[in-house]
Design a protein around this motif. Sequence first.
Motif, PDB file in Angstrom:
ATOM      1  N   LEU A  22      24.095  29.731  11.259  1.00  0.00           N
ATOM      2  CA  LEU A  22      23.736  28.323  11.772  1.00  0.00           C
ATOM      3  C   LEU A  22      24.480  29.444  13.624  1.00  0.00           C
ATOM      4  CD1 LEU A  22      26.055  26.699  11.522  1.00  0.00           C
ATOM      5  CD2 LEU A  22      24.483  26.214  10.109  1.00  0.00           C
ATOM      6  N   CYS A  23      24.524  28.038  14.550  1.00  0.00           N
ATOM      7  CA  CYS A  23      25.228  28.218  15.524  1.00  0.00           C
ATOM      8  C   CYS A  23      25.096  26.965  16.183  1.00  0.00           C
ATOM      9  CB  CYS A  23      24.295  28.719  16.581  1.00  0.00           C
ATOM     10  SG  CYS A  23      25.149  28.863  18.309  1.00  0.00           S
ATOM     11  N   THR A  24      26.347  26.332  16.068  1.00  0.00           N
ATOM     12  CA  THR A  24      27.349  24.914  16.386  1.00  0.00           C
ATOM     13  C   THR A  24      28.235  25.625  18.473  1.00  0.00           C
ATOM     14  OG1 THR A  24      27.971  22.936  16.173  1.00  0.00           O
ATOM     15  CG2 THR A  24      28.761  25.063  15.710  1.00  0.00           C
ATOM     16  N   PRO A  25      27.802  24.586  19.183  1.00  0.00           N
ATOM     17  CA  PRO A  25      28.758  25.033  19.692  1.00  0.00           C
ATOM     18  C   PRO A  25      30.312  24.595  19.719  1.00  0.00           C
ATOM     19  CG  PRO A  25      27.322  23.429  20.627  1.00  0.00           C
ATOM     20  CD  PRO A  25      26.941  23.204  18.681  1.00  0.00           C
ATOM     21  N   PRO A  26      30.536  25.924  20.164  1.00  0.00           N
ATOM     22  CA  PRO A  26      32.942  25.698  20.152  1.00  0.00           C
ATOM     23  C   PRO A  26      33.123  24.438  20.697  1.00  0.00           C
ATOM     24  CG  PRO A  26      32.348  27.988  20.914  1.00  0.00           C
ATOM     25  CD  PRO A  26      31.188  26.678  20.950  1.00  0.00           C
ATOM     26  N   LEU A  27      33.347  23.843  20.779  1.00  0.00           N
ATOM     27  CA  LEU A  27      33.566  22.855  21.937  1.00  0.00           C
ATOM     28  C   LEU A  27      34.119  21.314  21.618  1.00  0.00           C
ATOM     29  CD1 LEU A  27      30.294  22.244  24.260  1.00  0.00           C
ATOM     30  CD2 LEU A  27      32.394  24.008  25.259  1.00  0.00           C
ATOM     31  N   PRO A  28      35.150  21.059  21.782  1.00  0.00           N
ATOM     32  CA  PRO A  28      35.911  19.544  21.355  1.00  0.00           C
ATOM     33  C   PRO A  28      35.445  18.894  21.102  1.00  0.00           C
ATOM     34  CG  PRO A  28      37.605  20.424  23.228  1.00  0.00           C
ATOM     35  CD  PRO A  28      35.791  21.363  22.569  1.00  0.00           C
ATOM     36  N   GLU A  29      33.911  18.985  21.746  1.00  0.00           N
ATOM     37  CA  GLU A  29      32.477  17.637  21.192  1.00  0.00           C
ATOM     38  C   GLU A  29      32.002  17.879  19.614  1.00  0.00           C
ATOM     39  OE1 GLU A  29      33.430  17.842  25.828  1.00  0.00           O
ATOM     40  OE2 GLU A  29      32.889  19.527  24.105  1.00  0.00           O
ATOM     41  N   PHE A  30      32.502  19.250  19.283  1.00  0.00           N
ATOM     42  CA  PHE A  30      31.597  19.073  18.371  1.00  0.00           C
ATOM     43  C   PHE A  30      32.896  19.715  16.711  1.00  0.00           C
ATOM     44  CE2 PHE A  30      28.319  19.835  21.349  1.00  0.00           C
ATOM     45  CZ  PHE A  30      27.281  19.262  21.089  1.00  0.00           C
ATOM     46  N   ASP A  31      34.184  19.468  17.443  1.00  0.00           N
ATOM     47  CA  ASP A  31      34.947  19.660  16.154  1.00  0.00           C
ATOM     48  C   ASP A  31      34.478  19.220  14.713  1.00  0.00           C
ATOM     49  OD1 ASP A  31      35.911  20.890  17.825  1.00  0.00           O
ATOM     50  OD2 ASP A  31      38.098  20.299  18.411  1.00  0.00           O
TER      51      ASP A  31
END
Length: 155
Positions: free
Chosen positions: A122-131
Amino acid sequence: MKYKVVDKSQAKEIAKLAVCLTNEIIERTGIKHFDVDVPLAVSLCEGYVSSGLYNVIAAFDKNKIVGFGALCESRSLYAEGTFGIVQEFYVMPNYRSQNVGKELIKEIVNFAKSENWKKLELCTPPLPEFDRTVAFYQVNGFEITGGHKMKFTIV
């Protein structure tokens, strides 16, 4: 809570939740990554589910779908065969932190085993909003493999 693979008759509910997921990503990042088109999402979901190209496992609270995971099969040499891709995964905000997502992941893993898939991705954005999202997947057995999700739009 009940978990089961849905059919075309529930495509409209799934599509609406997928739109909620898309809107949440847009809100968190402040960037409109996707166009949100509910009728198109419903039509695509109906077609994909009917054809078997898209398997959706949903979490039901009574007769209401409160979360889902959408899966597609893929193949690669590095995976040594077929594997599943979790294309979308969403749990309604008021059902989060109640083990709905955890149980949904278990059902997805059981489905993957029944399909003889070698792995799930799966993919999830590597952004702080998605920690928190990344931490949720890690606690439930996924590992970060690196890289970035990239796209090339064909016009």
